[in-house]
Scaffold this active site. Sequence first.
Site, PDB file in Angstrom:
ATOM      1  N   GLU A  60      66.743  17.178  20.867  1.00  0.00           N
ATOM      2  CA  GLU A  60      66.949  15.761  20.560  1.00  0.00           C
ATOM      3  C   GLU A  60      67.255  15.554  19.085  1.00  0.00           C
ATOM      4  OE1 GLU A  60      64.548  17.063  22.410  1.00  0.00           O
ATOM      5  OE2 GLU A  60      65.188  16.347  24.384  1.00  0.00           O
ATOM      6  N   HIS A 129      56.786  10.610  30.956  1.00  0.00           N
ATOM      7  CA  HIS A 129      58.004   9.980  31.483  1.00  0.00           C
ATOM      8  C   HIS A 129      57.787   8.477  31.647  1.00  0.00           C
ATOM      9  CE1 HIS A 129      58.125  14.163  32.978  1.00  0.00           C
ATOM     10  NE2 HIS A 129      59.406  14.094  32.749  1.00  0.00           N
TER      11      HIS A 129
HETATM   12  C1  LIG Z   1      61.748  17.343  24.681  1.00  0.00           C
HETATM   13  C2  LIG Z   1      62.280  17.268  26.061  1.00  0.00           C
HETATM   14  N1  LIG Z   1      63.584  16.982  26.241  1.00  0.00           N
HETATM   15  C3  LIG Z   1      64.084  16.865  27.503  1.00  0.00           C
HETATM   16  C4  LIG Z   1      63.286  17.040  28.595  1.00  0.00           C
HETATM   17  C5  LIG Z   1      63.839  16.873  30.015  1.00  0.00           C
HETATM   18  N2  LIG Z   1      63.929  18.168  30.707  1.00  0.00           N
HETATM   19  C6  LIG Z   1      62.904  18.626  31.451  1.00  0.00           C
HETATM   20  S1  LIG Z   1      63.183  20.159  32.029  1.00  0.00           S
HETATM   21  C7  LIG Z   1      64.702  20.244  31.305  1.00  0.00           C
HETATM   22  C8  LIG Z   1      65.505  21.495  31.439  1.00  0.00           C
HETATM   23  C9  LIG Z   1      64.826  22.695  30.860  1.00  0.00           C
HETATM   24  O1  LIG Z   1      65.550  23.862  31.106  1.00  0.00           O
HETATM   25  P1  LIG Z   1      65.013  25.304  30.719  1.00  0.00           P
HETATM   26  O2  LIG Z   1      64.330  25.282  29.406  1.00  0.00           O
HETATM   27  O3  LIG Z   1      66.150  26.247  30.868  1.00  0.00           O
HETATM   28  O4  LIG Z   1      63.882  25.624  31.789  1.00  0.00           O
HETATM   29  P2  LIG Z   1      63.993  25.786  33.366  1.00  0.00           P
HETATM   30  O5  LIG Z   1      63.780  24.426  33.942  1.00  0.00           O
HETATM   31  O6  LIG Z   1      65.320  26.355  33.689  1.00  0.00           O
HETATM   32  O7  LIG Z   1      62.887  26.678  33.785  1.00  0.00           O
HETATM   33  C10 LIG Z   1      64.977  19.047  30.627  1.00  0.00           C
HETATM   34  C11 LIG Z   1      66.225  18.765  29.901  1.00  0.00           C
HETATM   35  C12 LIG Z   1      61.922  17.329  28.350  1.00  0.00           C
HETATM   36  N3  LIG Z   1      61.055  17.530  29.360  1.00  0.00           N
HETATM   37  N4  LIG Z   1      61.452  17.443  27.088  1.00  0.00           N
END
Ligand SMILES: Cc1ncc(C[n+]2csc(CCOP(=O)(O)OP(=O)(O)O)c2C)c(N)n1
Lengths: 338, 411
Positions: A60, A129
């Site tokens: 972000e 959330h």
């Molecule tokens: C600071 C923050 N930004 C955005 C999100 C929304 N979000 C939750 S999971 C995710 C994807 C994460 O992907 P990754 O790190 O590759 O983990 P995976 O889900 O593939 O295990 C996002 C964008 C969040 N939870 N926290």
Amino acid sequence: MAQMNMIQAIRSALDVVMDKDPNIVILGEDVGYFGGVFRCTDGLQRKFGEHRVIDAPIAEGGIIGTAIGMGVNGLRPVAEIQFADYIYPGFDQVVSELARLRYRTAGDLTSPVTIRTPCGGGIRGGQTHSQSPEGIFTHISGIKTVMPSNPYDAKGLLISSIESDDPIIFFEPKRIYNGPFDGDPDKAAVSWASHPKGEVPGGYYTVPLGKADIVEPGDDLTIITYGTLVHVAQAAAKLTGFDAEIIDVRTLAPLDVSTLTDSVNKTGRCLIAHEATRFSGYGAELAATIQEHCFWNLEAPIERVAGWDTPYPHAFEWQYFPGQKRIAAGIRKVMEAG
Amino acid sequence: MSTRSRLHIPHPSARPGDTPDFSYLELSPAGAVDKPPIDVRVRDIDHLSHGLVRVLDDEHKAVGPWNPNFEARELQVALRWIMLTRIFDERMQQIQRQGRISFYIQSLGEEAISIAQGMALRPGDMCFPHYRNQGLYLYRGCKLVDLMCQCLSNTRDMCKGRQMPIMYHSKDANMFSISGNLGTQYPHAVGWAMASAIKGEDHIAASWVGDGSTAEADFHHAVTFAAVYQAPVILNIINNQWAISTFQGFAGGERRPFAARGLGLGIPGIRVDGNDLLAVYAVTVWAADRARRGGGPTIIEHVTYRGAAHSTSDDPTKYRPKDEWDAFPLGDPLLRLKNHLISEGHWSEKQHAALEKELRADVLNAWKEAQKSGTMTEGPYLDPATMFDDVYAETPEHLEIQRKQMLALED
Ligand SMILES: Cc1ncc(C[n+]2csc(CCOP(=O)(O)OP(=O)(O)O)c2C)c(N)n1
């Protein structure tokens, strides 16, 4: 005119301004190919291409920081932060950079970034959330803070925000993306189709920043609120039978002081309601403003109804949410005092 | 080269409707990557961040210098944990679909990482997990029923209803609390490890993030501090190819593997086949030994695939081919371990079926037990008055007032 929910209205605003101004670009997590986790940018990358609707890394601070740089270089970026709860990694860029660039360069360097972000509870999102951090941002000089409560305003205010030369934080109450919500989680969901503000022009129009809206005129008391609680306050007022004048603040900063104070000077009673936590919340600013301008006309102490001063608890969402009962109790308190 | 600058937009190798294509993944044959001594000079092992440590080969044999030479019995137990994690996930996913919990995240396809690392770490080590490490909670002693009660936000919920499902913690199991905010746990792990060194203890810390989350600033803070202070920590990156709709290229995985993220700071990186329990175990033991003996941090990139949707709020067919997992060259960690045991003559389809049945019964019994402490629609319910506890060490007056106001409105 078309029927739109708030998601469609936001998408339509983006579509219309991007057609008009080739310098407008969107960036954010999952906003491009996928169209956003709430679908607000669905189809825009297909239409405007990958250089104007940009999927971003999950960072972000990076999204807001690079948006500032793009803005300095002549673009008009619209950054999406997936949930308002995730804006904090970008907080330094908002406070120390975005908000202050114009001031510290005496207007020589500016960046007209709009940050869109879904906020608020009521979707079983737990503490990460569901937050309503608007008060943190209204406290910062140099950015404007906006929160619509219906599709018509969402589109018009978003267009005004994007076209504004000032940086804007645009909060979208996600609980009312698909329909107005009166605070009763047990009632069947209502769609925007049955709401007058679900009628949205397909083309360009604006709703001015810095103008509050009198949602319902009334004489007994003034309820000042915004976002999801506009609808909850309407239902709560009905519950009590009092003739409330309900004002939707819409632009939280800079504040439309006269619409608020004219109303309270008329009714003599004031209730302020927001979903965000109470202590040092935005309601405190509203109360102070009303007190300064309306003291001699007040017939009762100003009452605040807000989220409790705890994080948003998953299991107790509806005990936490300032629903109809709490607002109605606040109305009665204001009406019975003095 | 062109005569002007250009913007590169990363593109995944396949989108819905395309044939899955994993040709971008650099693979090493099983057994091909060397195993250096733990006191090796960091600059001499840069290649470990580009190779792929694998022990199980295509014929299901365990080969090469990283083979931990497990007893059959140990691997049977490991298989059991992987199966339990998967069956638990399956049941919880179903329960969410029935509307009985609000949300769920599966770890389908990534279970071997949690189990192998659970086996490689010691109980006194501290884990700072992300939300796809449920196997680690189970392995380190959290009961099925307790995880279920957390998801139910019921009267037995360790979080007292304050967190969304899957955001567990366990002080007893040395498992930190899962945050909704991505990557925040990474610097915590480094700080915990620094404290362990300050106190002269030999406990280490380990943390996990997804490939997508490596873009967050907290990831980089953690790596910097770990490098500067040579903290005894294992920093795991679960590269399951996808964040939500964006593939790992959007976190910068296109030109250098994630394992190489620490090289510039002098942190060694090992890239490992995350679907090979033996390989994950071996590299984790290597990194843990190094950390415990003053060698400092290690970054481990686990190459795996997110077999299920991102969460119950997500439909992956909108952004990736439906059959992509079937084409993933590193397969399914559960099947690979099972086939290895079978090929060694230490397991059979019959035993497998019997174990699966037993574990399903365990999970079902745990679910029955969990419901006794309340569900979303049936009591017993948590007392809403507890909402005001634990905001501070001692509840201040304004919260006591709010507690009373809330209770007055409840009745
Ligand atoms: C600071 C923050 N930004 C955005 C999100 C929304 N979000 C939750 S999971 C995710 C994807 C994460 O992907 P990754 O790190 O590759 O983990 P995976 O889900 O593939 O295990 C996002 C964008 C969040 N939870 N926290």
